[in-house]
Each structure stands twice: as C-alpha cells, then as structure tokens.
Design a protein around this motif. Structure first.
Motif, PDB file in Angstrom:
ATOM      1  N   SER A  72      45.815 -14.703 -53.851  1.00 34.04           N
ATOM      2  CA  SER A  72      46.020 -13.575 -54.761  1.00 34.04           C
ATOM      3  C   SER A  72      47.298 -12.822 -54.395  1.00 34.04           C
ATOM      4  CB  SER A  72      44.819 -12.619 -54.706  1.00 34.04           C
ATOM      5  OG  SER A  72      43.638 -13.255 -55.107  1.00 34.04           O
ATOM      6  N   VAL A  73      47.491 -12.620 -53.088  1.00 33.99           N
ATOM      7  CA  VAL A  73      48.700 -11.927 -52.631  1.00 33.99           C
ATOM      8  C   VAL A  73      49.947 -12.737 -52.984  1.00 33.99           C
ATOM      9  CG1 VAL A  73      49.951 -11.058 -50.619  1.00 33.99           C
ATOM     10  CG2 VAL A  73      47.473 -10.738 -50.782  1.00 33.99           C
TER      11      VAL A  73
ATOM     12  N   SER B 126      51.529 -10.646 -42.489  1.00 30.40           N
ATOM     13  CA  SER B 126      50.084 -10.540 -42.298  1.00 30.40           C
ATOM     14  C   SER B 126      49.497  -9.646 -43.374  1.00 30.40           C
ATOM     15  CB  SER B 126      49.769  -9.959 -40.918  1.00 30.40           C
ATOM     16  OG  SER B 126      48.377  -9.707 -40.800  1.00 30.40           O
ATOM     17  N   THR B 127      48.302  -9.983 -43.804  1.00 29.35           N
ATOM     18  CA  THR B 127      47.576  -9.108 -44.727  1.00 29.35           C
ATOM     19  C   THR B 127      46.315  -8.570 -44.063  1.00 29.35           C
ATOM     20  OG1 THR B 127      46.401 -10.993 -45.694  1.00 29.35           O
ATOM     21  CG2 THR B 127      48.448 -10.311 -46.752  1.00 29.35           C
TER      22      THR B 127
ATOM     23  N   ASP C 284      39.518  -7.381 -41.506  1.00 30.95           N
ATOM     24  CA  ASP C 284      39.519  -7.937 -42.859  1.00 30.95           C
ATOM     25  C   ASP C 284      40.932  -8.299 -43.287  1.00 30.95           C
ATOM     26  OD1 ASP C 284      36.756  -7.866 -43.707  1.00 30.95           O
ATOM     27  OD2 ASP C 284      36.907  -5.690 -43.591  1.00 30.95           O
ATOM     28  N   PHE C 285      41.017  -9.243 -44.218  1.00 32.93           N
ATOM     29  CA  PHE C 285      42.292  -9.699 -44.758  1.00 32.93           C
ATOM     30  C   PHE C 285      42.252  -9.660 -46.275  1.00 32.93           C
ATOM     31  CE2 PHE C 285      41.928 -11.566 -40.618  1.00 32.93           C
ATOM     32  CZ  PHE C 285      43.204 -11.765 -40.132  1.00 32.93           C
ATOM     33  N   PHE C 286      43.392  -9.371 -46.894  1.00 30.75           N
ATOM     34  CA  PHE C 286      43.517  -9.596 -48.323  1.00 30.75           C
ATOM     35  C   PHE C 286      43.459 -11.096 -48.572  1.00 30.75           C
ATOM     36  CE2 PHE C 286      46.089  -5.629 -49.855  1.00 30.75           C
ATOM     37  CZ  PHE C 286      45.075  -4.807 -49.382  1.00 30.75           C
TER      38      PHE C 286
ATOM     39  N   GLN D 293      47.021  -0.947 -40.039  1.00 30.67           N
ATOM     40  CA  GLN D 293      46.706  -0.158 -41.218  1.00 30.67           C
ATOM     41  C   GLN D 293      46.587  -1.090 -42.408  1.00 30.67           C
ATOM     42  OE1 GLN D 293      50.114   2.434 -41.304  1.00 30.67           O
ATOM     43  NE2 GLN D 293      51.395   0.959 -42.385  1.00 30.67           N
ATOM     44  N   THR D 294      45.835  -0.655 -43.416  1.00 26.13           N
ATOM     45  CA  THR D 294      45.621  -1.498 -44.577  1.00 26.13           C
ATOM     46  C   THR D 294      46.893  -1.583 -45.414  1.00 26.13           C
ATOM     47  OG1 THR D 294      43.292  -0.862 -44.655  1.00 26.13           O
ATOM     48  CG2 THR D 294      44.230  -1.818 -46.649  1.00 26.13           C
ATOM     49  N   PRO D 295      47.379  -2.782 -45.699  1.00 21.95           N
ATOM     50  CA  PRO D 295      48.575  -2.898 -46.528  1.00 21.95           C
ATOM     51  C   PRO D 295      48.279  -2.469 -47.964  1.00 21.95           C
ATOM     52  CG  PRO D 295      47.626  -5.061 -46.123  1.00 21.95           C
ATOM     53  CD  PRO D 295      46.839  -4.099 -45.283  1.00 21.95           C
ATOM     54  N   THR D 296      49.322  -2.135 -48.681  1.00 20.42           N
ATOM     55  CA  THR D 296      49.214  -1.812 -50.095  1.00 20.42           C
ATOM     56  C   THR D 296      50.043  -2.799 -50.892  1.00 20.42           C
ATOM     57  OG1 THR D 296      51.134  -0.348 -50.112  1.00 20.42           O
ATOM     58  CG2 THR D 296      49.007   0.641 -49.526  1.00 20.42           C
ATOM     59  N   GLY D 297      49.849  -2.806 -52.197  1.00 18.32           N
ATOM     60  CA  GLY D 297      50.655  -3.677 -53.026  1.00 18.32           C
ATOM     61  C   GLY D 297      52.128  -3.378 -52.879  1.00 18.32           C
ATOM     62  N   GLU D 298      52.470  -2.104 -52.819  1.00 12.90           N
ATOM     63  CA  GLU D 298      53.872  -1.743 -52.722  1.00 12.90           C
ATOM     64  C   GLU D 298      54.471  -2.094 -51.364  1.00 12.90           C
ATOM     65  OE1 GLU D 298      56.054  -0.806 -55.108  1.00 12.90           O
ATOM     66  OE2 GLU D 298      54.326  -1.421 -56.293  1.00 12.90           O
ATOM     67  N   SER D 299      53.687  -1.940 -50.296  1.00  9.39           N
ATOM     68  CA  SER D 299      54.215  -2.280 -48.973  1.00  9.39           C
ATOM     69  C   SER D 299      54.458  -3.782 -48.852  1.00  9.39           C
ATOM     70  CB  SER D 299      53.273  -1.796 -47.870  1.00  9.39           C
ATOM     71  OG  SER D 299      52.049  -2.513 -47.882  1.00  9.39           O
ATOM     72  N   LEU D 300      53.543  -4.593 -49.400  1.00 14.78           N
ATOM     73  CA  LEU D 300      53.733  -6.039 -49.362  1.00 14.78           C
ATOM     74  C   LEU D 300      54.892  -6.463 -50.263  1.00 14.78           C
ATOM     75  CD1 LEU D 300      49.991  -7.131 -49.476  1.00 14.78           C
ATOM     76  CD2 LEU D 300      51.546  -7.426 -47.553  1.00 14.78           C
TER      77      LEU D 300
END
Length: 305
Positions: free
Chosen positions: A70-71, A8-9, A64-66, A14-21
């Motif tokens: 793009s992800v 999930s994005t 909200d979602f990323f 909590q808001t994901p980060t690039g590193e967490s994804l």
C-alpha cells in the motif's frame, strides 16, 4: 554503481505519516537514488527481531508496520523515476497469485518501476505469523514454496491459458492480460544468503540482495557460489544484478568522508551493482548525498559491466 534507499514504515520511534513518507520518497527521487525499498512486515515483537529494539525502556511490546505494498503504491504517485519494491515479501505472508497481481498493477501504474521482491520468510518471523494467523512451515518447505511462487509468476505473466499444478499451490488457469510495462516482466528480486537460496537465485532472479557490504570476504564467497550455480545452469552470471545493504557513509565537516568510497569501490570490484543505505539523518545530509555521495558512487565502475 548505484545507490538505493531502504526506508522503514515501523511505528518506532514515531508513527510515520503519508506526508513524511512522501517527502522522503520525493527527495530520494530528485537526489538520484536508484531504488526505494522497504521491509514487508505487519507486526513484530522486539524479542523476535533484535535489530528493532530501541535499547531502552521506550521499546514497545509490539512494533507495528504500515502495509508495504500500500505504501509503495502511494509513493508511486509521488515519484516519477525511482524503482519500487519490498526487500522483501516473504511468500508465506500473502497468497502468491494476489501478490503477483499486486506487482503487476504497481508496475503498470508506476510506468514500469516495480520489482517482485520475494524471499522465503526469515526464521525470526514465526511469532509474527502466528499472531497474524499465517502458516509458517519449516525453512526447507518455505524455500520450496518460494520456487513455486516464482514459477507461478512467470506463468501468469506469460498470459498462457493453462492450469498451474504445484505441490503447494494450484491455479485452475493463468489466462489473463498482464498489465506490466517492463519487458519481459517486472524484474524478480530475491533476497537470501544460504546455498539453497543462492541456487534458486541463479535460476530465477534478475536481481539478488546478498549479505551486508561491510563483510567483503563473506560477500565474495556468496557471489562465487552464485557464479558456480549460474555456470551449472548455463546462465550468464552477469545477467543477474547484485545489491547489498551498506552502512550510510560518514559525513565529516559537512562533506563526505573519502574513505567511504574506498570500501564501496571494493564492492564494485566484486561485481556489486548497487548498495542500499538508510535515509540521511537530516536535510543537510540529504544534500550531501545528492551532490557528493551519489554522483561519486555512480562513477564507480562495476566489474563485469
């Protein structure tokens, strides 16, 4: 049988980060997950999507979602093997030719790992569409639009120079040199459950996402209807791969509960090729998935394969 991973994005809890994804994707790639998918949403109100509620006062007014593609592009650069797709992009969310070009590009840059994951947009999406300024026609029209999008994709991927003249979409020409690596084109993944959608799947899908694996009776009925539609079209039913959502297996005392495999084996006997689970809760659980769960599922034979 294979195991895919749905991430999930959403910005809850909590808001994901690039590193967490990237960490999840890299771990999934190494663990042997076959596919990584994510929902394609921009912003949802919890009241329109009950599954997104937190169950307490911490649920925000809007989730909200990323942006999904793009992800996926970002994660393609951090992985090397796992397949990548939305599950799925509603065709009312973006202009079709742009979506097709996006998938074409992702397949090229990921060295042949992209799916065109599409659906007719769920009924609960009306609020999201209205707040994003997107049209949301009735369900029957959305399915008709989806069929045109699939026809458009096949024509664009053919490189043939001719107009596309649909009822809802028109292209003056589909001339071009597609970038994709997979042959004959990126696989088409369609998600849905009603009879109209299953008829569409029988005609166009390379992969279908049907139902929830816990309801075997419902799954059997849907797959039998899909088989009947394939027979009408003289298309081999076995040419379509089947995937379904599945509740993550129970882990007991640091090991996989053997009972989980019995239910998964029942799905394989129905012809389900892949189960789609959510990420394990922690590093220890991920290790059990990699060393016990995925190898065990991979050893389950799928009927008709």
């Amino acid at each position: 049988m294979r195991v895919g991973l749905q991430i999930s994005t959403a910005t809850i809890p909590q808001t994901p980060t690039g590193e967490s994804l990237a960490y999840i994707a890299e771990q999934a790639d190494q663990a042997g997950f076959s596919t990584l998918v994510m929902p394609d949403h921009f912003t949802l109100r919890p009241e329109s999507a009950p599954w997104a509620r937190m169950g307490d006062s911490s649920t925000p007014a809007v989730i909200d979602f990323f942006e999904a593609w793009s992800v996926l592009s970002f994660l393609a650069a951090r992985t090397s093997r796992i397949k990548l797709s939305t599950l799925v992009s509603g065709i009312t969310m973006r202009y079709p030719a742009v979506l097709i070009k996006t998938v074409d590009t992702l397949d090229a840059l990921s060295n042949g790992r992209a799916y065109l994951g599409v659906g007719a947009s769920p009924n609960f999406g009306r609020d999201e569409h209205e707040r994003m300024g997107l049209p949301f026609p009735p369900a029957g029209e959305r399915i008709a639009r989806l069929e045109e999008v699939l026809q458009m994709a096949l024509q664009m991927w053919s490189g043939e120079d001719k107009p596309f003249e649909g009822k809802y979409y028109q292209l003056t020409s589909s001339l071009g040199a597609p970038f994709f690596v997979q042959q004959p084109h990126p696989p088409i993944l369609i998600a849905g459950h009603g009879e109209k959608m299953l008829r569409l799947m029988a005609r166009y899908a390379d992969i279908v996402s049907v139902g929830f694996g816990q309801d075997l009776d419902d799954m059997q009925k849907k797959l039998e209807f899909l088989r009947q539609q394939c027979e009408i079209l003289h298309r081999p039913y076995e040419a379509i791969e089947k995937t379904t959502f599945y509740t993550p297996p129970v882990l007991r005392d640091g090991h996989l509960d053997p009972a989980a495999l019995d239910a998964i084996d029942a799905l394989a006997k129905l012809g389900v090729d892949e189960i789609m689970v959510r990420p394990p809760s922690d590093a220890e659980a991920f290790e059990i998935y990699a060393t016990e769960f995925i190898p065990a599922v991979n050893n389950i034979a799928v009927a008709g394969r």
